[in-house]
Each structure stands twice: as structure tokens, then as C-alpha cells.
Design a protein around this motif. Structure first.
Motif, PDB file in Angstrom:
ATOM      1  N   CYS A  42       0.839  -1.196   0.000  1.00 16.12           N
ATOM      2  CA  CYS A  42       0.000   0.000   0.000  1.00 16.12           C
ATOM      3  C   CYS A  42       0.874   1.245   0.000  1.00 16.12           C
ATOM      4  O   CYS A  42       1.937   1.266   0.627  1.00 16.12           O
ATOM      5  CB  CYS A  42      -0.903   0.018   1.236  1.00 16.12           C
ATOM      6  N   SER A  49      -0.603   4.377   0.730  1.00 13.55           N
ATOM      7  CA  SER A  49      -1.187   5.355   1.638  1.00 13.55           C
ATOM      8  C   SER A  49      -2.035   4.638   2.674  1.00 13.55           C
ATOM      9  O   SER A  49      -2.338   3.444   2.537  1.00 13.55           O
ATOM     10  CB  SER A  49      -2.024   6.389   0.887  1.00 13.55           C
ATOM     11  N   SER A  50      -2.417   5.364   3.705  1.00 16.07           N
ATOM     12  CA  SER A  50      -3.211   4.783   4.782  1.00 16.07           C
ATOM     13  C   SER A  50      -4.150   5.835   5.339  1.00 16.07           C
ATOM     14  O   SER A  50      -3.776   7.002   5.489  1.00 16.07           O
ATOM     15  CB  SER A  50      -2.309   4.261   5.908  1.00 16.07           C
ATOM     16  N   ARG A  89      -7.012   3.293  -4.115  1.00 14.72           N
ATOM     17  CA  ARG A  89      -7.050   4.749  -4.236  1.00 14.72           C
ATOM     18  C   ARG A  89      -5.798   5.426  -3.691  1.00 14.72           C
ATOM     19  O   ARG A  89      -5.790   6.631  -3.458  1.00 14.72           O
ATOM     20  CB  ARG A  89      -8.290   5.290  -3.505  1.00 14.72           C
ATOM     21  N   GLY A  90      -4.751   4.664  -3.457  1.00 13.48           N
ATOM     22  CA  GLY A  90      -3.531   5.230  -2.895  1.00 13.48           C
ATOM     23  C   GLY A  90      -2.707   5.926  -3.963  1.00 13.48           C
ATOM     24  O   GLY A  90      -1.932   5.294  -4.688  1.00 13.48           O
ATOM     25  N   TRP A 117       3.456   4.984   4.653  1.00 12.83           N
ATOM     26  CA  TRP A 117       2.198   5.089   3.894  1.00 12.83           C
ATOM     27  C   TRP A 117       1.805   6.566   3.701  1.00 12.83           C
ATOM     28  O   TRP A 117       0.716   7.002   4.088  1.00 12.83           O
ATOM     29  CB  TRP A 117       1.076   4.322   4.597  1.00 12.83           C
ATOM     30  N   TYR A 142      -5.014  10.086  -0.967  1.00 15.97           N
ATOM     31  CA  TYR A 142      -6.225   9.291  -1.175  1.00 15.97           C
ATOM     32  C   TYR A 142      -7.003   9.913  -2.316  1.00 15.97           C
ATOM     33  O   TYR A 142      -7.530  11.016  -2.197  1.00 15.97           O
ATOM     34  CB  TYR A 142      -7.056   9.279   0.112  1.00 15.97           C
ATOM     35  N   THR A 150      -4.769   1.878  -0.710  1.00 19.89           N
ATOM     36  CA  THR A 150      -4.930   2.652   0.512  1.00 19.89           C
ATOM     37  C   THR A 150      -5.369   1.694   1.611  1.00 19.89           C
ATOM     38  O   THR A 150      -6.372   0.994   1.481  1.00 19.89           O
ATOM     39  CB  THR A 150      -5.998   3.753   0.349  1.00 19.89           C
TER      40      THR A 150
END
Length: 565
Positions: free
Chosen positions: A291, A293-294, A326-327, A340, A344, A497
Motif C-alpha cells: 500500500c 497510503s493509509s 485509491r492510494g 504510507w 487518497y 490505501t
């Protein structure tokens, strides 16, 4: 025993945890931390022994009595005041139990929106009829049946009742419950299970924080106060108290000023899982490192799961995460994995063309969110590029996606952001270098760093497929094809994400935590992302709000179960 070194961490770790009750020193002397190879067993006694590094599975030293300043007697302690914990505490209090609710943050976490349920009174009034056995089978199929089907069936049987209970509460506060009945058309069947709390009257346009749990959490908090639930904010739980294997309380607070909470009935863990604990993600679910992003809240640091494991609780055999495709990442500086730090992109789940870093299309883009992320992981550099042109508003309207990927408002769905809002968000991402913009396809390819000729050929081929309305290459439904001809053109480098872990502690149908022998640990319960036995591999995206629906339902089951224990 060399073979054990090559097995997944979870196997040797859980063998290690079985000895947790003998304490940290005892475990070390038992040899589990040193490994089981014959070389280790025959090591010369004169060789210096290396000190083993403690990790999250290592039980901490008991908190000294000198640091415990207060003792409180109660029936039940619920740890975590999010949706699951709040519902569990309310349900316990309604059943007559004296209840304390601990929250390490300064307020309850409120973020999720959709809550999946079957046979709610609202669904019945709308003529929504869902085959429970089909739903259970489909949920289990998503997880390869690495789940306790009894728990999935329990959700199907009890979720409608739990949603009715919540509906009565929010409606009494002037809010409204609605069900999203405008379903997605495609190869993957969608179900009208998603319940959402919305304002009354309901606007057509609304954004994060204006519907869902941000609306109902304050209502539940006020009801908790009316019922006499003792809510303790800024009070992290740190250790469970056990006596002869039974959980009899929990210690919470800060060093030098801890409080011991003794319980007569039990402790319910609802701390939100471990989605923000890098060590636990690396150990239990390394796919999270794909991933970019988070959006996992900072409070989801694994506190509840760690305490339960130290007390002998068992974990699911394999772990997964809920992921949306969507990351968005910067093309040069974006990286996968911790911390991360990508963005988004809410239109990341729109079925626009996807290409890999070589400029080649590789998948039917009309997939559940995590499936498309999975497909991207299989490509070079484990990422993909999403491509669209200046007709994107018309395309998104025609795509008609649903649940949280929906952009265009619909009367049979909760409020959505709308195309104008998304256009402003895209402009911001362009300014930040997260979305690329170019006047020609060739210029866009150069900005992306993909082979120009490959990319141009891919675009040309995709345009042919879109115009003929037949995706001969990957079989995407015709109305989700879109030509890429009108400049300027856009591209976003996408990964996953991270939203939360979907596996956790093994539990039974009373929400009681199980040990390694599948026996319940007396006095210990878990709900929400602290619990497991329900999902595996992939999150069933076509059941909108299943994670929160399970949390609400099982929070209610846990509160009633423990109150009646």
C-alpha cells in the motif's frame, strides 16, 4: 527442526505464545526465542548467549503495585469507545450491568459510514429481501472459507435486529437511517445491505464527517451518559489481570498513576485493531507493504490484540487488510509501505484505463477495490497508472459506481461529494504533483516515464474497444469503457490505501476470545477489528459496510452476552 525457520512467522509465533503464561524469563529459558535448530541445541555452553529482542508478542513485566493508585470495582470494562465499544457498552448497560468504557484518545473515533445488515425493519419496509444463506456463502467464498461460518451466519441472523436498535436511537435524536438500494451492475453481485445514518432532511451533496458514524457516535455517547456508563477518555488500557487463567480485570492509565479495574463479568476489547502498528503489520500481514497510503486512525495501534495475546489468546491463521485502490503516489518520490505517506484519490476506484509502468494494459478495470490492487501488485514495481481525459465527468456519470466509490448523487443512495467537489480535489492534486496533466498523449507518457510507443499503442487499442463497445481484450462491461481522445489528458500513479486489518483474535459466537486449543478464555471478549474468525484474504466489497455492520452487530451481542454471564 530446521524446517520451522522456513514457516510463516505466525506459526512459530503462536507456538511461542502458548508458553506466554510462564512469563518472559520462562519463555526465553524454554528456548522458543532462540530457535529449534540442532546447531542451537548443540551450542557449546562456553559460548556467550545473545539476549533476545522483545517484540509485540512478548508479555511485559507486571505493573508494580506501587504504580497502581486507584482500584475500581465494576461488572464490565469495555476497552475502546469507537462504534463497537460504544455499542457493546450501551448493550451491557441496558442489560443491567455496571459498565466502564475506557478510551485512550480524547474522544471517540468516528469515521466509517456504511453498516451492512440483513432483514432490518427498514429493508422490510422497502421490499428488500436478501437470501441469508446466499449471503453467508458469498462472504465465506471471498475469504476462501478461512472463516467460522457460524459467526458469519450469526451476523446474518442478528444484524437486522442490531440495526433496528440503532435506528430507533438515531431517529429519536432527529437523524435518519437509509439503505442504499441503487446497486452496481457487473460481474460481481452487489447486495442492498448498506445502512447509513444521514441528516433529516437529507442533502444531495455531503462530504466526510457529515453522515455515518460522525453523526451517530455523539448520539450514542450522550445515551451512554444517560445510562450511567462511566466513560474514561485519555485512559489507555495496558494490561489484563488474570487469575488461574480467568481475566478478572484490566489496568489502565499512565505510568505512576494507573487504575486497576476489577470486573465481576468480563472485559470486552474493541480498540480498533493493529492497522497503524508497523511491527504487527510486518509480522502478521506483510501484504500491507504494497500500500502507498493509509487512512487508518492513529489509535488503531494493536493494544487490544496485544493484551489478549499476552493472556493466551489465539489469532487467525492468516491475516489480511481492507484495501481500496485509491492510494495515489508522487511519480518520483512516492514509495510503498510505511509510513504510507501517499494521498487518497477518491476517483481511484472509477473503472478508467489502467496501465503498468511499461505502458501496457493488464486487467479488466471494473473490479472490487482490493482485487484491482491485487492485480496491480502482480505488475512491475507493484503499481499501476490510471488514465483519463477531459470527458471524465461524463464518463463517471455513465460508469454508475456505487457505495463509497460513488461520486454522482442518487436518490437511492446516501449523499455524495459530487463532480464539482472532485474537480476541485483533482486541481489540488495536480498542484501537488500527484495527478499529471498534459496536452497530448505523448507528453503524458513522457511525464509518467513510460515507453511512449507502448503507451500510445495501448491508448489507440483502448479507444477502438470503447468505440465498438466490446472489450475483446479483458471483457469490461461496455458502458464502463471510455475513449481517451479529448485533451488535456490525466494520469495518477496508484497503489492501495490501507483502511484496517480484517483478521484478529479467534472468537466464538459469544464473542469470547479463544486460546490455542479453541477453548474460551473466561472473562475475555473481543469485537470489531480486534476480533477475527470472519474475514480472510479479501474484504467482501460488494456487501457495502460489512466490516462496520459486523462491528455493530457483534458489539451488541458481546454486551448482552457478558452482562448475562
Amino acid at each position: 527442526m530446521k524446517e520451522e525457520k522456513n514457516q510463516p512467522n505466525g506459526i512459530s509465533r503462536r507456538k511461542f505464545i502458548q508458553g506466554a503464561a510462564i512469563g518472559t524469563v520462562g519463555i526465553a529459558s524454554a528456548g522458543f526465542l532462540a530457535g529449534c535448530s540442532s546447531e542451537g541445541a548443540n551450542q557449546d555452553a562456553s559460548e556467550p548467549k545473545t539476549e533476545q529482542t522483545a517484540n509485540w508478542t512478548t508479555p511485559p513485566e507486571p505493573i508494580p503495585e506501587s504504580e497502581i493508585k486507584n482500584t475500581i470495582e465494576t461488572d464490565i470494562v469495555v476497552v475502546g469507545a469507537g462504534s463497537g465499544g460504544m455499542v457493546a457498552a450501551l448493550s451491557a448497560a441496558e442489560a443491567g450491568a455496571k459498565t466502564v468504557l475506557l478510551e485512550k484518545g480524547s474522544k471517540s473515533y468516528a469515521g466509517p459510514m456504511w453498516m451492512a445488515a440483513i432483514d432490518s425493519k427498514l429493508q422490510k419496509s422497502m421490499g428488500v429481501n436478501i437470501d441469508k444463506h446466499e449471503a453467508v456463502a458469498e462472504i465465506c467464498r471471498y475469504g476462501g472459507h478461512l472463516a467460522d461460518q457460524k459467526l458469519v451466519k450469526l451476523w446474518a441472523d442478528k444484524s437486522g435486529e442490531a440495526m433496528d436498535w440503532l435506528t430507533d436511537i438515531v431517529e429519536s435524536a432527529g437523524l435518519k437511517m437509509m439503505v442504499e438500494t441503487d446497486l452496481k451492475v457487473g460481474y460481481y453481485k452487489s447486495y442492498a445491505v448498506g445502512h447509513v445514518v444521514v441528516p433529516d432532511p437529507t442533502p444531495e451533496i455531503a462530504h466526510l464527517g457529515e453522515y455515518g458514524s460522525p453523526l451517530y457516535i455523539p448520539v450514542l455517547t450522550e445515551k451512554a451518559k444517560q445510562l450511567g456508563i462511566d466513560i474514561k477518555y485519555d485512559t489507555p488500557a495496558v494490561q489484563l489481570i488474570q487469575e488461574a487463567g480467568k481475566v478478572i480485570g484490566v489496568i489502565a492509565g499512565s505510568p505512576d498513576s494507573y487504575t486497576r479495574y476489577n470486573v465481576s463479568k468480563g472485559v470486552i476489547l474493541a480498540t480498533g485493531g493493529y492497522g497503524r502498528n508497523e511491527e504487527m503489520l510486518n509480522d502478521l500481514c506483510p501484504t500491507a507493504q504494497y500500500c502507498g497510503s493509509s487512512i487508518v486512525p492513529a489509535v488503531a495501534s494493536g493494544d487490544g490484540i496485544k493484551m489478549a495475546v499476552w493472556a493466551g489468546g489465539a489469532l487467525d491463521p492468516l491475516h489480511g487488510v481492507m484495501v481500496f485502490d485509491r492510494g495515489v503516489m508522487h511519480k518520483d518520490t512516492g514509495t510503498l509501505g510505511a509510513p504510507w505517506s501517499g494521498g487518497y484519490l477518491r476517483t481511484g476506484s472509477q473503472p478508467f484505463l489502467r496501465v503498468n509502468v511499461r505502458g501496457n494494459r493488464f486487467v479488466n478495470e471494473d473490479l472490487p477495490y482490493d482485487y484491482l490492487w491485487d492485480a496491480s501488485i502482480m505488475e512491475p514495481e507493484n503499481v499501476s497508472w490510471q488514465i483519463w481525459d477531459s470527458n471524465w465527468k461524463e464518463d463517471i456519470t455513465r460508469f454508475h459506481t456505487t457505495i463509497c466509490s460513488r461520486v454522482v448523487p442518487h436518490p437511492q443512495a446516501p449523499p455524495r461529494d459530487g463532480l464539482d467537489y472532485v474537480e476541485q480535489e483533482h486541481a489540488s492534486f495536480i498542484d501537488k504533483g500527484l495527478i499529471l496533466k498534459a496536452d497530448t498523449i505523448e507528453q503524458l507518457a513522457e511525464q509518467m516515464g513510460v515507453p511512449v510507443n507502448n503507451f500510445k499503442a495501448t491508448i489507440d487499442r483502448y479507444n477502438v474497444l470503447a468505440k465498438q463497445g466490446n472489450d475483446e481484450d479483458f471483457g469490461k462491461i461496455d458502458f464502463r469503457l471510455s475513449t481517451i481522445e479529448k485533451g488535456p489528458f490525466f494520469a495518477a500513479k496508484l497503489s492501495g490505501t490501507l483502511l484496517c486489518n480484517i483478521n484478529g483474535l479467534r472468537i466464538d459466537t459469544n464473542m469470547q476470545v479463544l486460546d490455542e486449543n479453541h477453548n474460551p478464555i473466561t472473562g475475555l471478549y473481543a469485537v470489531g477489528n480486534d476480533s477475527g474468525s470472519f474475514f480472510s484474504y479479501n474484504y467482501p466489497q460488494m456487501f457495502g459496510g460489512l466490516a462496520l455492520g459486523r462491528t455493530i452487530t457483534f458489539g451488541r451481542v458481546a454486551g448482552i452476552s457478558v452482562a448475562n454471564a
